[in-house]
Design an enzyme around this catalytic site. Structure first.
Site, short mmCIF file in Angstrom:
data_model
loop_
_atom_site.label_atom_id
_atom_site.label_comp_id
_atom_site.label_asym_id
_atom_site.label_seq_id
_atom_site.Cartn_x
_atom_site.Cartn_y
_atom_site.Cartn_z
N SER A 248 0.80 -1.19 -0.04
CA SER A 248 0.15 -0.03 0.00
C SER A 248 0.87 1.21 0.00
O SER A 248 2.30 1.02 0.16
CB SER A 248 -0.88 0.23 1.21
N ASP A 249 0.41 2.22 -0.46
CA ASP A 249 0.96 3.52 -0.07
C ASP A 249 0.72 3.74 1.35
O ASP A 249 0.00 3.38 2.12
CB ASP A 249 0.58 4.85 -0.89
#
Length: 747
Positions: free
Chosen positions: A280-281
């Protein structure tokens, strides 16, 4: 480039298990569920944050989680001493001793800064770009790192978005070729090599289309744009072997990317057969609560992991909730196993199980970082990234025996030109323009700082907008300009004014710089304007009034040397714009490969009822692919050999000649238009380019092959199709190429 989006054949999924898979399975079979989830958890280190600092960010608890086998990766831990210390806990103090993978934002260099990625894209030199990424990987690996959150392959048409500095511009073909070059540069031929690091293609997907160019904003695009513009560079990254992907912050079709099963399960992992893992960011999983998509952390964890996000960066939701979700049957254990196997596989490929400390050698660290090899590579890349936008009356290269005034706060700045995303760099280590020009003694040079535009202390705040300007140096600068034969003034954006969360609504020169430029022009119009910026700027006054304009972007550690060599003619610029420059911000998004409307520009001449503005032209300030040289090039004799029905290709040739007095390099570009199709095609699409160096008077034939990959397109269901019909083809030095031919495709 293989552009197919069709699923892999089933036989490939049922291939015999190889030795690497056996090793991964052997580790997986020893792991508890909690340890598996730990591999899916990534923490940031204890300094150098690149996102909001978490409330739970304390070193003691994170260290204990590593010791308990609850962490699979760390980011922002760098330097051999620090990496070894943290790796030692993971390897020697946990039950299974599974090594950590260490990530960092190595975007355009680690400590030695190359040009920002948008500038590198302006080189159109794939070999140079690959080498730049190779050197960045080597320097980062010497500092103990083995994973970079790059390349960013988002296509964007909106210069308001600060992150255009981090990508390759507006075109999917150029962006795809550069994505391949960057992945190959970071990862090399073997990921187990001592100086290679895992690449991460980001942000999946469509982040470059954030509405209004505003960071973290929503995205609303159609399937035609998704399949034909957004996805091709990501597919190129998969084909090049990128080992990791990162989800984006935005939503797509109303679903946040970090829970978008269509993107990560259907396309990336199923259709494209991606075998690496997805991270994920920063906190993007938890931020789905802010999207009003997930009601709480537990739901965010469930939605994200089921959608195909394998590792949670700094949200803590996997660590806190996945075990319970598996127990309740809301997350199948097979999904956990698949994610962990992907993560372990990359660690094996990096050689971390064979030697967890392979990246931890202080001797190599001292030998490699900021070495002459790094400096030479940064200079070579900087030279190739510069774009000559205007050169009226051959003002450049500078002639000898002149009085030259070098002006501008940014001309003496040793920090700004490092650009954004330089968290491994040392402040004030760039070669300034003043220092670069000082190496040339054939002219009399006077330096004056002039007005002070930059607040160097406002690095991560909204105050870095040039709204406070110290004008006490203006009088001295104007006096120097008045007494000079030529004035070189460096203006533009500070390096921290573009990048993540650096969106702008005004694309002109910030602060009072435009006023200063006009003041200089009033006393001496013989001006060379050197632009330093991380995005296209709207500069209609400068284009009209300034005789010479050099786009120097933010060129990194060797900036001043590169600019000085170009200004003095030791290097003939060959860069071409990877993004369109607007006349006015109101034209944005503006891009060359637009579609025609039912009433295009010039429709029903003599009336106002066609697609246009009342107060600005439709045309750009400078088009995509544009760039001048100190010599001139002529294009002739475009020919089409249409043998598609026999050999599955159309061959297009043209003659290019150097008609000037010095040797020069031209980026020869080929564009096509599928004139009529079942979905509307752009007025032009880049489908080939070649870098050609010619001596004065020399001519050469250039040749391009157009195959199914170049001639087809994606329909709205994501199928690659090729239709019979009429095509136009252009060859020239920009997207406004005039030399055109036609052919008809009959399969």
């Amino acid at each position: 480039m293989n552009q197919s989006l069709t699923p892999k054949v089933e036989e490939e999924k049922n291939m015999p298990v190889n030795e690497l898979d056996r090793k991964v399975d052997s580790v997986l079979n020893m792991m508890t569920l909690k340890e598996k989830i730990g591999q899916m958890n990534q923490y940031s280190g204890f300094r150098d944050f690149t996102g909001p600092v978490s409330k739970t960010n304390d070193a003691a608890s994170k260290t204990q989680d590593i010791r308990d086998g609850l962490v699979g990766s760390m980011l922002n831990v760098r330097g051999v001493e620090n990496v070894r210390a943290v790796q030692k806990i993971a390897v020697e103090e946990t039950r299974l001793g599974i090594p950590l993978i260490f990530g960092f934002d190595v975007i355009h260099g680690y400590q030695t800064m190359a040009p920002i990625p948008l500038a590198e894209a302006a080189s159109w030199d794939l070999e140079a770009i690959q080498n730049s990424s190779r050197l960045a990987a080597k320097e980062a690996a010497a500092a103990g790192l083995n994973w970079t959150f790059a390349p960013m392959v988002d296509i964007s048409r909106d210069a308001r978005w600060g992150r255009v500095m981090e990508g390759a511009g507006e075109d999917p073909y150029l962006g795809s070729r550069i994505a391949t070059a960057r992945v190959n540069g970071f990862q090399g031929n073997e990921l187990s090599d001592r100086f290679t690091i895992a690449a991460c293609a980001k942000h999946f997907s469509a982040y470059g289309f954030s509405e209004a160019g505003r960071e973290y904003n929503t995205v609303d695009i159609g399937n035609s744009t998704l399949y034909n513009v957004v996805l091709p560079p990501f597919k190129a990254a998969v084909d090049a072997g990128a080992r990791t992907f990162m989800s984006s912050f935005n939503d797509l079709n109303g679903i946040p990317a970090s829970a978008n099963e269509f993107l990560f399960r259907d396309i990336l992992k199923n259709q494209w057969g991606f075998e690496g893992f997805v991270v994920s960011d920063w906190a993007s999983i938890k931020e789905m609560i802010n999207h009003h998509y997930a009601p709480d952390d537990e739901a965010a964890a469930r939605l994200s992991v089921n959608a195909g996000i394998d590792m949670d960066m700094e949200s803590y939701v996997y660590m806190n909730h996945l075990e319970q979700l598996v127990g309740e049957g809301k997350v199948p254990v097979t999904i956990i196993d698949d994610a962990v196997k992907r993560i372990l596989k990359v660690k094996f490929e990096l050689g971390l199980f064979d030697d967890p400390y392979k990246y931890c050698d202080e001797v190599i660290e001292k030998q490699v970082i900021n070495s002459e090899e790094m400096k030479a590579g940064a200079l070579d890349m900087a030279l190739k990234s510069i774009v000559l936008l205007k050169n009226e009356n051959e003002m450049l290269p500078l002639k000898r025996g002149r009085k030259i005034a070098v002006l501008g706060d940014l001309a003496i700045d040793k920090n700004s030109v490092l650009g954004n995303w330089r968290i491994g760099a040392i402040d004030d280590t760039a070669i300034s323009l003043k220092e670069g020009i000082a190496n040339y003694t054939e002219n009399t040079v006077v330096f004056e700082r002039g007005p002070v535009f930059v607040d160097q202390k406002a690095e991560f705040t909204q105050e870095l907008i040039y709204n406070k300007t110290d004008t006490t140096g203006t009088a001295a600068a104007l006096k120097a300009a008045e007494n000079a034969d030529v004035v070189i003034v460096m203006l533009g954006e500070h390096g921290l004014q573009s990048g993540e969360a650096r969106s702008r609504t005004d694309l002109g020169l910030p602060g009072l710089q435009q006023e200063f430029l006009e003041q200089i022009h009033a006393v001496n119009p013989n001006i060379v304007l050197v632009l330093t910026n991380g995005r296209p700027l709207a500069l209609p006054w400068a284009k009209k009034n300034i005789p010479a304009i050099v786009e120097a972007w933010q060129l990194g550690s060797q900036s001043g040397h590169a600019i000085a060599q170009v200004l003095h003619g030791d290097y003939n610029p060959s860069g071409k714009l990877p993004m369109t420059f607007p006349v006015d911000v109101g034209q944005v998004p503006i891009y060359y490969n637009h579609k025609n409307t039912g009433r295009p520009d010039g429709y029903n001449e003599g009336t106002v009822f066609y697609s246009h503005y009342q107060d600005a032209p439709n045309e750009p300030l400078w088009p995509f692919g544009f760039g001048l040289s100190y010599t001139t090039f002529k294009y002739d004799d475009v020919q089409v050999d249409n043998n598609y029905s026999q050999n599955q290709k159309v061959v297009v040739t043209a003659q290019i000649s150097n008609t000037g007095d010095v040797a020069g390099t031209e980026i020869v570009q080929l564009y096509i238009q599928d004139e009529f199709a079942t979905t509307i095609r752009p007025v032009k699409e880049l489908k080939g380019f070649e870098k050609v160096t010619l001596q004065p008077g020399e001519s050469r034939q250039v040749s391009f092959e157009l195959t199914r990959d170049q001639l087809g397109f994606f329909n709205n269901q994501g199928d690659w199709i090729l239709e019979n019909g009429a095509f136009k083809v252009w060859i020239g030095g920009s997207s406004q190429a005039k030399l055109m031919a036609r052919f008809t495709l009959e399969q």
